[in-house]
Design a protein around this motif. Structure first.
Motif, PDB file in Angstrom:
ATOM      1  N   LEU A   4       0.858  -1.191   0.000  1.00  0.00           N
ATOM      2  CA  LEU A   4       0.000   0.000   0.000  1.00  0.00           C
ATOM      3  C   LEU A   4       0.893   1.240   0.000  1.00  0.00           C
ATOM      4  N   VAL A   5       0.669   2.136  -0.954  1.00  0.00           N
ATOM      5  CA  VAL A   5       1.338   3.443  -0.964  1.00  0.00           C
ATOM      6  C   VAL A   5       0.334   4.474  -0.452  1.00  0.00           C
ATOM      7  N   ILE A   6       0.781   5.367   0.419  1.00  0.00           N
ATOM      8  CA  ILE A   6      -0.103   6.412   0.956  1.00  0.00           C
ATOM      9  C   ILE A   6       0.237   7.745   0.297  1.00  0.00           C
ATOM     10  N   GLY A   7      -0.793   8.395  -0.273  1.00  0.00           N
ATOM     11  CA  GLY A   7      -0.609   9.709  -0.888  1.00  0.00           C
ATOM     12  C   GLY A   7      -1.369   9.819  -2.194  1.00  0.00           C
ATOM     13  N   PHE A  29      -1.728  -1.204  -3.983  1.00  0.00           N
ATOM     14  CA  PHE A  29      -2.840  -0.295  -3.673  1.00  0.00           C
ATOM     15  C   PHE A  29      -2.287   1.105  -3.403  1.00  0.00           C
ATOM     16  N   CYS A  30      -3.137   2.112  -3.593  1.00  0.00           N
ATOM     17  CA  CYS A  30      -2.748   3.470  -3.223  1.00  0.00           C
ATOM     18  C   CYS A  30      -3.936   4.169  -2.559  1.00  0.00           C
ATOM     19  N   ALA A  31      -3.659   4.802  -1.408  1.00  0.00           N
ATOM     20  CA  ALA A  31      -4.705   5.509  -0.661  1.00  0.00           C
ATOM     21  C   ALA A  31      -4.346   6.989  -0.543  1.00  0.00           C
ATOM     22  N   PRO A  32      -5.107   7.936  -1.150  1.00  0.00           N
ATOM     23  CA  PRO A  32      -6.251   7.647  -1.999  1.00  0.00           C
ATOM     24  C   PRO A  32      -5.910   7.537  -3.490  1.00  0.00           C
ATOM     25  N   GLY A  33      -4.684   7.919  -3.888  1.00  0.00           N
ATOM     26  CA  GLY A  33      -4.293   7.839  -5.300  1.00  0.00           C
ATOM     27  C   GLY A  33      -4.904   8.951  -6.144  1.00  0.00           C
ATOM     28  N   ASN A  34      -4.755   8.810  -7.473  1.00  0.00           N
ATOM     29  CA  ASN A  34      -5.311   9.802  -8.413  1.00  0.00           C
ATOM     30  C   ASN A  34      -5.564   9.131  -9.762  1.00  0.00           C
ATOM     31  N   GLY A  35      -5.968   9.923 -10.747  1.00  0.00           N
ATOM     32  CA  GLY A  35      -6.364   9.376 -12.049  1.00  0.00           C
ATOM     33  C   GLY A  35      -5.263   8.622 -12.777  1.00  0.00           C
ATOM     34  N   GLY A  36      -4.017   8.995 -12.553  1.00  0.00           N
ATOM     35  CA  GLY A  36      -2.910   8.307 -13.222  1.00  0.00           C
ATOM     36  C   GLY A  36      -2.451   7.085 -12.447  1.00  0.00           C
ATOM     37  N   ILE A  37      -2.452   7.207 -11.125  1.00  0.00           N
ATOM     38  CA  ILE A  37      -2.048   6.079 -10.279  1.00  0.00           C
ATOM     39  C   ILE A  37      -2.970   4.890 -10.537  1.00  0.00           C
ATOM     40  N   LEU A  49      -4.829  10.371   6.884  1.00  0.00           N
ATOM     41  CA  LEU A  49      -4.736  10.768   8.296  1.00  0.00           C
ATOM     42  C   LEU A  49      -5.693   9.970   9.184  1.00  0.00           C
ATOM     43  N   ASP A  50      -6.472   9.068   8.592  1.00  0.00           N
ATOM     44  CA  ASP A  50      -7.405   8.243   9.371  1.00  0.00           C
ATOM     45  C   ASP A  50      -6.718   6.904   9.677  1.00  0.00           C
ATOM     46  N   PHE A  51      -5.923   6.897  10.768  1.00  0.00           N
ATOM     47  CA  PHE A  51      -5.085   5.724  11.038  1.00  0.00           C
ATOM     48  C   PHE A  51      -5.905   4.452  11.294  1.00  0.00           C
ATOM     49  N   PRO A  52      -7.002   4.525  12.075  1.00  0.00           N
ATOM     50  CA  PRO A  52      -7.797   3.287  12.253  1.00  0.00           C
ATOM     51  C   PRO A  52      -8.281   2.724  10.922  1.00  0.00           C
ATOM     52  N   ALA A  53      -8.684   3.599  10.000  1.00  0.00           N
ATOM     53  CA  ALA A  53      -9.159   3.115   8.692  1.00  0.00           C
ATOM     54  C   ALA A  53      -8.007   2.496   7.895  1.00  0.00           C
ATOM     55  N   LEU A  54      -6.814   3.088   7.983  1.00  0.00           N
ATOM     56  CA  LEU A  54      -5.651   2.519   7.283  1.00  0.00           C
ATOM     57  C   LEU A  54      -5.327   1.132   7.843  1.00  0.00           C
ATOM     58  N   ILE A  55      -5.340   1.025   9.177  1.00  0.00           N
ATOM     59  CA  ILE A  55      -5.021  -0.267   9.809  1.00  0.00           C
ATOM     60  C   ILE A  55      -6.056  -1.314   9.404  1.00  0.00           C
ATOM     61  N   ALA A  56      -7.327  -0.913   9.428  1.00  0.00           N
ATOM     62  CA  ALA A  56      -8.392  -1.865   9.061  1.00  0.00           C
ATOM     63  C   ALA A  56      -8.215  -2.328   7.621  1.00  0.00           C
ATOM     64  N   PHE A  57      -7.876  -1.402   6.727  1.00  0.00           N
ATOM     65  CA  PHE A  57      -7.673  -1.782   5.322  1.00  0.00           C
ATOM     66  C   PHE A  57      -6.495  -2.751   5.185  1.00  0.00           C
ATOM     67  N   CYS A  58      -5.393  -2.443   5.851  1.00  0.00           N
ATOM     68  CA  CYS A  58      -4.193  -3.299   5.745  1.00  0.00           C
ATOM     69  C   CYS A  58      -4.479  -4.701   6.295  1.00  0.00           C
TER      70      CYS A  58
END
Ligand code: AMP
Ligand code: GLY
Length: 424
Positions: A4-7, A29-37, A49-58
């Motif tokens: 997972l890449v963040i940014g 995966f990329c959170a949240p990514g963009n049109g090219g990513i 910046l939502d660490f609980p959501a990042l942990i849950a996703f991982c």
């Protein structure tokens, strides 16, 4: 391995582009990514910046490794949050990211370990700052202590301008980032960005690059996040690199380890090459944007094992191979940037631009709408070219820029002007 890449910027597109070429990559995966990513990774709508959501996703996706792009989540503690949940993560802890999160912290560290940097004073009230300004005279530099998206620095040419900067910063122009400030001596010289990959103990030098911070040609207009970059920076010789490693990067690594803040991640040194040698202007604790785009264009080795080795503290026996070619990135921004911009314009002919030899168009503020790519931010594209010389890389990049049909965009036309002047 699933990563997972963040940014969501051009930097993260370049990182995803590089990681996607690794034979070791499973799902990316990329959170949240963009049109090219979205072309090289699966974009997921998780807030960095939502660490609980990042942990849950991982945990749900059994992510084996997380790579953090921007400084905001690092300074807020994303690395210790994820590592605390048992998820391997590349980047500094918030204690180590203080090198970017507090300019005063970095200046004091430099003073303790004899790292060359401008003479300075940390101030928590305006009177103290103005007294130092009166004593030193102009030119002088006034900086908000904390993160201010590259905008919290005023290089003042008069005492009046410096005093006004003190009032603006202390008056709340940058919120909490300006509760404290640093006033420092003006450094005269040529500015470069230098990057090292760090594992807490060891630092592996990467490359140098030169950014273009002002919005208009000839370095005019307000500061931005960066309007273009190229690598290598001709001023950076092998001898100078050795000096920067010995006098700046390694003492910083040793000092941080000694103080219980071992630094793991990308150490990005903003340097002024002065008549007295290299001086540290500031540290960032992540790849630069757009510097990352030119670094990834020149990287020949697999990025993923290098980042893993840094995370695991085993960089001492590691090396990376780089292309001898030059790389250059021209940022295309929406008209009005760095102020307010219009979003939603369609950008056409990106395939034609990507077909110019040596060119990769990295996306920053873009959004995909079916088959269409729409502008969705200030800095929108990073048109990046590689070629045997910086002149040829520049020709290729601008050829690709000219192929893109986006009337709402603009770019600087003079990226790498210093290298051009040197060559002529
Ligand atoms: P910073 O955010 O600290 O990198 O500062 C933004 C820009 O201001 C730098 O990239 C430099 O161009 C300039 N700057 C910062 N500090 C100094 C200094 N002490 N002397 C001259 N220019 C500076
Ligand atoms: N391009 C400068 C930065 O990323 O801070």
């Amino acid at each position: 391995m699933d990563v997972l890449v963040i940014g969501s910027g051009g930097r993260e597109h370049a990182l995803c582009w590089s990681l996607s070429a690794s034979p070791l990559i499973g799902r990316l995966f990329c959170a949240p990514g963009n049109g090219g990513i979205a072309e090289v990774a699966t974009c997921v709508p998780v807030d960095p910046l939502d660490f609980p959501a990042l942990i849950a996703f991982c945990q749900k996706e059994k992510i084996g490794f997380v790579v953090v792009g921007p400084e905001g989540p690092l300074v807020a503690g994303v690395v210790e949050a994820l590592e605390g949940a048992g998820i391997k993560t590349f980047g500094p802890t918030s204690k180590a990211a203080a090198l970017e999160g507090s300019k005063g912290f970095t200046k004091d560290l430099c003073a303790r370990y004899d790292i060359p940097t401008a003479a300075y004073k940390r101030c928590t009230n305006a009177a103290e700052a103005k007294a130092f300004i009166a004593e030193r005279g102009a030119p002088i530099v006034v900086k908000a202590d904390g993160l201010a998206a590259g905008k919290g620095v005023v290089v003042a040419t008069s005492v009046e301008e410096a005093n006004k900067a003190v009032d603006d910063i202390m008056g709340g122009a940058f919120g909490a980032a300006g509760a404290e400030l640093v006033v420092e001596e003006f450094l005269d010289g040529e500015e470069i960005s230098f990057f090292a990959l760090c594992d807490g103990k060891n630092a592996l030098p990467l490359l140098s690059a030169q950014d273009h911070k002002r919005v208009f040609d000839g370095d005019q207009g307000p500061n931005t996040g960066g309007m273009g970059a190229y690598s290598p920076a001709p001023v950076m010789t092998a001898a100078l690199e050795a000096e920067v490693m010995a006098r700046i990067v390694r003492p910083t690594m040793a000092g941080m380890a000694k103080e219980g803040r071992p630094f793991t991640g990308i150490l990005f040194a903003g340097l002024m090459i002065t008549a007295k040698g290299p001086q540290l202007i500031e540290y960032n604790t992540r790849f630069g944007d757009p510097e990352c785009q030119v670094l990834m264009a020149r990287l020949k080795s697999d990025l993923l094992p290098a980042l893993l080795a840094a995370r695991d503290g085993v960089l001492d026996r590691f090396d990376l191979r780089w292309s001898d070619d030059a790389a250059l990135c021209v940022v295309m921004a929406a008209k009005g940037y760095p102020g307010d911009v219009k979003k939603g314009d369609e950008i056409r002919n990106l395939e034609a631009a990507n077909k110019v030899p040596g060119v990769t168009v990295f996306h920053a503020g873009t959004r995909r709408d079916g088959d269409r790519i729409l502008a969705n931010g200030g800095r929108v594209l990073g048109v990046t070219a590689i070629a045997p010389t910086v002149r040829e890389a520049r020709e290729r990049a601008y050829k690709a820029v000219d192929a893109i049909d986006w009337p709402g965009g603009f770019c600087r036309r003079d990226i790498a002007w210093r290298a051009m002047e040197r060559a002529s």
